[in-house]
Design an enzyme around this catalytic site. Sequence first.
Site, PDB file in Angstrom:
ATOM      1  N   HIS A 103       3.239 -10.388  13.131  1.00  0.00           N
ATOM      2  CA  HIS A 103       4.545  -9.740  13.060  1.00  0.00           C
ATOM      3  C   HIS A 103       4.502  -8.607  12.039  1.00  0.00           C
ATOM      4  CE1 HIS A 103       8.816  -8.994  12.453  1.00  0.00           C
ATOM      5  NE2 HIS A 103       8.667  -9.271  11.167  1.00  0.00           N
ATOM      6  N   ASP A 142       3.835  24.890  18.355  1.00  0.00           N
ATOM      7  CA  ASP A 142       3.318  23.543  18.619  1.00  0.00           C
ATOM      8  C   ASP A 142       2.682  23.049  17.328  1.00  0.00           C
ATOM      9  OD1 ASP A 142       1.984  21.207  19.721  1.00  0.00           O
ATOM     10  OD2 ASP A 142       2.261  22.141  21.682  1.00  0.00           O
ATOM     11  N   TRP A 152      -0.138 -10.599   6.499  1.00  0.00           N
ATOM     12  CA  TRP A 152      -0.516  -9.226   6.857  1.00  0.00           C
ATOM     13  C   TRP A 152      -1.350  -8.571   5.764  1.00  0.00           C
ATOM     14  CZ3 TRP A 152       0.704  -4.396   4.677  1.00  0.00           C
ATOM     15  CH2 TRP A 152       1.581  -4.423   3.589  1.00  0.00           C
ATOM     16  N   SER A 194      -6.175   7.159  13.283  1.00  0.00           N
ATOM     17  CA  SER A 194      -5.084   7.845  13.967  1.00  0.00           C
ATOM     18  C   SER A 194      -4.092   8.433  12.971  1.00  0.00           C
ATOM     19  CB  SER A 194      -4.393   6.867  14.913  1.00  0.00           C
ATOM     20  OG  SER A 194      -3.087   7.280  15.187  1.00  0.00           O
ATOM     21  N   SER A 195      -3.714   7.646  11.965  1.00  0.00           N
ATOM     22  CA  SER A 195      -2.765   8.140  10.959  1.00  0.00           C
ATOM     23  C   SER A 195      -3.329   9.326  10.202  1.00  0.00           C
ATOM     24  CB  SER A 195      -2.461   7.083   9.910  1.00  0.00           C
ATOM     25  OG  SER A 195      -1.786   6.045  10.439  1.00  0.00           O
ATOM     26  N   HIS A 254       1.163  -0.246  -1.902  1.00  0.00           N
ATOM     27  CA  HIS A 254       2.448   0.241  -2.383  1.00  0.00           C
ATOM     28  C   HIS A 254       2.757   1.647  -1.912  1.00  0.00           C
ATOM     29  CE1 HIS A 254       6.248   0.073  -4.268  1.00  0.00           C
ATOM     30  NE2 HIS A 254       6.015   1.326  -4.590  1.00  0.00           N
ATOM     31  N   GLU A 312       1.862   2.801   0.728  1.00  0.00           N
ATOM     32  CA  GLU A 312       2.181   2.586   2.135  1.00  0.00           C
ATOM     33  C   GLU A 312       3.674   2.296   2.336  1.00  0.00           C
ATOM     34  OE1 GLU A 312       0.858   2.780   5.027  1.00  0.00           O
ATOM     35  OE2 GLU A 312       2.172   1.517   6.244  1.00  0.00           O
ATOM     36  N   TYR A 332       6.029   3.433   0.679  1.00  0.00           N
ATOM     37  CA  TYR A 332       6.749   4.703   0.571  1.00  0.00           C
ATOM     38  C   TYR A 332       6.436   5.613   1.736  1.00  0.00           C
ATOM     39  CZ  TYR A 332       9.102   3.284  -3.466  1.00  0.00           C
ATOM     40  OH  TYR A 332       9.954   2.608  -4.267  1.00  0.00           O
ATOM     41  N   SER A 365      18.606  12.765   5.061  1.00  0.00           N
ATOM     42  CA  SER A 365      18.995  14.012   4.411  1.00  0.00           C
ATOM     43  C   SER A 365      19.339  15.104   5.415  1.00  0.00           C
ATOM     44  CB  SER A 365      17.874  14.520   3.503  1.00  0.00           C
ATOM     45  OG  SER A 365      17.516  13.527   2.580  1.00  0.00           O
ATOM     46  N   HIS A 406       2.476  -4.647  -9.231  1.00  0.00           N
ATOM     47  CA  HIS A 406       3.693  -5.476  -9.237  1.00  0.00           C
ATOM     48  C   HIS A 406       3.669  -6.487  -8.091  1.00  0.00           C
ATOM     49  CE1 HIS A 406       5.814  -2.030  -6.863  1.00  0.00           C
ATOM     50  NE2 HIS A 406       5.258  -2.864  -6.029  1.00  0.00           N
ATOM     51  N   HIS A 407       2.725  -6.347  -7.183  1.00  0.00           N
ATOM     52  CA  HIS A 407       2.565  -7.365  -6.141  1.00  0.00           C
ATOM     53  C   HIS A 407       1.691  -8.514  -6.616  1.00  0.00           C
ATOM     54  CE1 HIS A 407       4.422  -4.913  -2.979  1.00  0.00           C
ATOM     55  NE2 HIS A 407       3.886  -3.898  -3.640  1.00  0.00           N
ATOM     56  N   THR A 436      14.692   7.524  -7.139  1.00  0.00           N
ATOM     57  CA  THR A 436      15.389   6.963  -5.982  1.00  0.00           C
ATOM     58  C   THR A 436      16.896   7.049  -6.195  1.00  0.00           C
ATOM     59  OG1 THR A 436      13.546   5.423  -5.847  1.00  0.00           O
ATOM     60  CG2 THR A 436      15.389   5.016  -4.398  1.00  0.00           C
ATOM     61  N   LYS A 494      18.263  10.430  -5.435  1.00  0.00           N
ATOM     62  CA  LYS A 494      18.486  10.676  -4.016  1.00  0.00           C
ATOM     63  C   LYS A 494      19.797  10.055  -3.547  1.00  0.00           C
ATOM     64  CE  LYS A 494      14.781  11.848  -2.020  1.00  0.00           C
ATOM     65  NZ  LYS A 494      14.229  12.397  -1.014  1.00  0.00           N
ATOM     66  N   ARG A 497       7.742 -18.399   1.326  1.00  0.00           N
ATOM     67  CA  ARG A 497       7.567 -17.678   2.582  1.00  0.00           C
ATOM     68  C   ARG A 497       6.343 -18.213   3.314  1.00  0.00           C
ATOM     69  NH1 ARG A 497       5.323 -11.720   0.593  1.00  0.00           N
ATOM     70  NH2 ARG A 497       5.136 -11.338   2.798  1.00  0.00           N
TER      71      ARG A 497
HETATM   72  C1  HEM Z   1      13.298   0.871  -6.231  1.00  0.00           C
HETATM   73  C2  HEM Z   1      12.363   0.672  -5.381  1.00  0.00           C
HETATM   74  C3  HEM Z   1      11.494  -0.577  -5.235  1.00  0.00           C
HETATM   75  C4  HEM Z   1      11.072  -1.474  -6.169  1.00  0.00           C
HETATM   76  C5  HEM Z   1      11.392  -1.458  -7.635  1.00  0.00           C
HETATM   77  C6  HEM Z   1      10.261  -2.455  -5.475  1.00  0.00           C
HETATM   78  C7  HEM Z   1       9.633  -3.532  -6.076  1.00  0.00           C
HETATM   79  C8  HEM Z   1       8.908  -4.481  -5.412  1.00  0.00           C
HETATM   80  C9  HEM Z   1       8.208  -5.585  -6.031  1.00  0.00           C
HETATM   81  C10 HEM Z   1       8.152  -5.847  -7.523  1.00  0.00           C
HETATM   82  C11 HEM Z   1       7.629  -6.321  -5.048  1.00  0.00           C
HETATM   83  C12 HEM Z   1       6.748  -7.551  -5.223  1.00  0.00           C
HETATM   84  C13 HEM Z   1       7.530  -8.776  -5.096  1.00  0.00           C
HETATM   85  C14 HEM Z   1       6.655  -9.990  -5.025  1.00  0.00           C
HETATM   86  O1  HEM Z   1       5.722 -10.033  -4.187  1.00  0.00           O
HETATM   87  O2  HEM Z   1       6.921 -10.918  -5.809  1.00  0.00           O
HETATM   88  C15 HEM Z   1       7.948  -5.706  -3.806  1.00  0.00           C
HETATM   89  C16 HEM Z   1       7.538  -6.178  -2.573  1.00  0.00           C
HETATM   90  C17 HEM Z   1       7.640  -5.447  -1.419  1.00  0.00           C
HETATM   91  N1  HEM Z   1       8.292  -4.244  -1.269  1.00  0.00           N
HETATM   92 FE1  HEM Z   1       9.337  -3.257  -2.692  1.00  0.00          FE
HETATM   93  N2  HEM Z   1      10.213  -2.151  -4.155  1.00  0.00           N
HETATM   94  C18 HEM Z   1      10.944  -1.004  -3.978  1.00  0.00           C
HETATM   95  C19 HEM Z   1      11.126  -0.346  -2.788  1.00  0.00           C
HETATM   96  C20 HEM Z   1      10.507  -0.673  -1.622  1.00  0.00           C
HETATM   97  C21 HEM Z   1      10.520   0.138  -0.435  1.00  0.00           C
HETATM   98  C22 HEM Z   1      11.218   1.474  -0.318  1.00  0.00           C
HETATM   99  C23 HEM Z   1       9.806  -0.518   0.484  1.00  0.00           C
HETATM  100  C24 HEM Z   1       9.497  -0.149   1.908  1.00  0.00           C
HETATM  101  C25 HEM Z   1      10.116   0.717   2.614  1.00  0.00           C
HETATM  102  C26 HEM Z   1       9.351  -1.756  -0.095  1.00  0.00           C
HETATM  103  C27 HEM Z   1       8.598  -2.681   0.581  1.00  0.00           C
HETATM  104  C28 HEM Z   1       8.098  -3.827   0.021  1.00  0.00           C
HETATM  105  C29 HEM Z   1       7.316  -4.799   0.734  1.00  0.00           C
HETATM  106  C30 HEM Z   1       6.865  -4.704   2.197  1.00  0.00           C
HETATM  107  C31 HEM Z   1       7.038  -5.824  -0.158  1.00  0.00           C
HETATM  108  C32 HEM Z   1       6.337  -7.145   0.127  1.00  0.00           C
HETATM  109  C33 HEM Z   1       4.892  -7.062   0.323  1.00  0.00           C
HETATM  110  C34 HEM Z   1       4.344  -8.435   0.631  1.00  0.00           C
HETATM  111  O3  HEM Z   1       4.098  -9.207  -0.296  1.00  0.00           O
HETATM  112  O4  HEM Z   1       4.167  -8.746   1.815  1.00  0.00           O
HETATM  113  N3  HEM Z   1       9.797  -1.816  -1.376  1.00  0.00           N
HETATM  114  N4  HEM Z   1       8.730  -4.588  -4.045  1.00  0.00           N
HETATM  115 CU    CU Z   2       5.108  -2.311  -4.109  1.00  0.00          CU
END
Ligand code: HEM
Ligand code: CU
Lengths: 526, 185
Positions: free
Chosen positions: A78, A107, A143, A170-171, A254, A256, A258, A269, A303-304, A329, A332, A451
């Site tokens: 997923h 083009d 994933w 591709s990307s 990370h 990614e 963004y 916008s 932070h992950h 952010t 914006k 999870r």
């Molecule tokens: C102010 C902006 C953001 C902050 C401070 C932030 C912070 C964090 C932090 C600290 C985690 C880790 C949490 C953990 O695993 O315990 C996390 C996970 C995640 N964030 Fe964000 N994030 C932000 C914005 C975003 C945005 C814009 C996206 C995507 C469009 C995003 C997508 C994700 C994803 C996919 C995960 C989980 C990854 C995984 O463990 O599978 N985050 N974020």
């Molecule tokens: Cu992150």
Amino acid sequence: MAAVHDHDIAHAHDHHPTGLMRWLTSTNHKDIGTMYLWFSFIMFLTGGVMALTIRAELFQPGIQIVNPEFFNQLTTLHGLVMIFGAIMPAFVGFANWQVPMMIGAPDMAFARMNNWSFWLLPPAALLLLGSFFAPGGAPAGGWTIYPPLSVQMGMGMDMTIFAIHIMGASSIMGSINIITTILNMRAPGMTLMKMPLFVWTWLITAYLLVLVMPVLAGAVTMLLTDRNFGTNFFNAAGGGDPVMFQHIFWFFGHPEVYIMILPAFGIVSEIIPTFARKPLFGYSSMVYATASIAILSCIVWAHHMFTAGMPVTGQLFFMYATMLIAVPTGVKVFNWTATMWRGSMTFETPMLFAIGFIFLFTLGGFSGVVCAIVPIDIQVQDTYYVIAHFHYVLVSGALFAIFGGAYYWLPKWTGHMYDETLGKWHFWLSMFFFNLTFFVQHFLGLAGMPRRIPDYALQFADFNMISSIGAFGFGLSQLLFLYVVLKCIRGGAKASAEVWEGGKTLEWTLPSPAPYHSFETPPVIR
Amino acid sequence: MNVTEANSVVLRKLLIFTVIMFGFGFALVPFYEKICEVTGLNNLLQADTLAENTQVDTARWVTVELDANTRGLPWQFKPLQSSVRVHPGELTQVVYEVRNNSDREINGQAIPSYSPQLLGKHLKKLECFCFSKQVLKPREVRQMPVQFLIEPGLPTDINTVTISYTFFELGNDNTASLDINADQI
Ligand code: HEM
Ligand SMILES: [Cu+2]
């Protein structure tokens, strides 16, 4: 290289093949954009079916529908399908359609390469989905494909690794194309600081992609050689280190996230000024904010990994760096709000999705900041709180922006207005069911529900049931979107060239539907 | 320069950049190892040095449970005692026994693992069979000591800890990376 020179010829011949061959061989940015968007929608439904199976299993405690191994395969696929199959290709589809039209180019820069970047995707998707049928099934370690699990799994993992290689190629090709188009093919007079914000966000996104996609390719290559060729990058027994994979992965991962949100910022916008009938507030600060988000996103990856074992100084650095991202952010969000302030707003479907985006994305940003606080993250890491966080930024963020953008530009693409009433229904149903699904997951996470688990303790039952009901509502609402799009392609009120009275970018100077070849002679920007 | 040429220039630059970033991914590997070495993180396979005047805290007991596993090699591996009680600060020796049940010579490497994680900070190993690879001839039996002490700094709410080792097989082609580790010891 043939790809380089082909575009000269591409618009020299006006007789293009029809039927299947038209799509297979097309080098036209609009055709390719359309294929990207349909591919993405099909992947969205595929990933959606997996999500609904997951939610069906989680409807009640206990194991009812799928066995735990298959459940884990579903969560893994997923994530991969939605990220690499649905969200990213959708934005590339938007870039293909819109970037040339918005900068006044005929083009994309490398038309043949453009065809390749798309046609690499279907085989990659088949490999990825085919892994379900491999001995041992699809990868089931999440994933993020962390070792040691990803080193130990069956050949489904190898298929996934190849799929990631192909999608990455591709990307990268797509990004090179977009960067070159934007840098070299703008209409005379369109300086960088006059570009529409959607083009700016894509330029920055494309740079991020060529920066981090190769690193992911490197990481999965190391996994592949660890699995098959006796290397020991991540194998503790041979002197390797599984935690190192996490560092390399998130160095990609990370940025990614963004990559998946910056183009969404761009779309929003464009929509907000059109329906507020005011120019975007703080254009240049928007550009700088986007750039600083992109740069900061490269230094926050750990932070992950707060619970993976890290010195306190490291935790502090990554905590503060992550929180710093909230500043641009916030700029914006402030600018979008200020654009609406005292505007003469109307609330057509694209605007509804854009406003929904601002509300819910901000909420997801807040829970992100909560996750960034180390002592809290140690509690919520790998719980449903994180799931709630990233679905707020990815579904009500990236996906809502994609819906908004689709409604916004559909009249330009098809020449017909979409059904406004049904569009609004789609928005309100999505809005309601999305929150029903994911808001309660915050509570589940705070209460400690992990999870990637097919079963759970009884005290989580009520919220899970609510969440599952929401998920099915959300999934079914998306069929409405399919219906609206098909209906709009088939017919509907004739769309004018301008479509929306507030649209100021170049595509609104072209007739609707946009002609097969736009801007053979570049427009002049005053 | 016309647009087509300008485009190929950008294409070439970006392709080179892509290749560099692919290499950068691999360059992160030695970089990571260097950082771990410099900061002293992750030195599971190296002997610790002792601060000279370690006090023995005779008022406290800590139970150290010993665990042994093998993964993918035909060895029998066990501690001669399943647990020991020690005072923090007290130098202790335990013995593990390993037996090669096969008819071929096998290289093995033991990787330690601690529970709770915090123990890693407070456990000092002066001697351990995990500091080097073990080569066992067919049917060979070997007894191997581990000399360690637990620092008195271990939080007082921890009364039981586990030290676990897992033996992995090293193929002959796999030894290179370990020899590097061996040099550092
Ligand atoms: C102010 C902006 C953001 C902050 C401070 C932030 C912070 C964090 C932090 C600290 C985690 C880790 C949490 C953990 O695993 O315990 C996390 C996970 C995640 N964030 Fe964000 N994030 C932000 C914005 C975003 C945005 C814009 C996206 C995507 C469009 C995003 C997508 C994700 C994803 C996919 C995960 C989980 C990854 C995984 O463990 O599978 N985050 N974020
Ligand atoms: Cu992150």
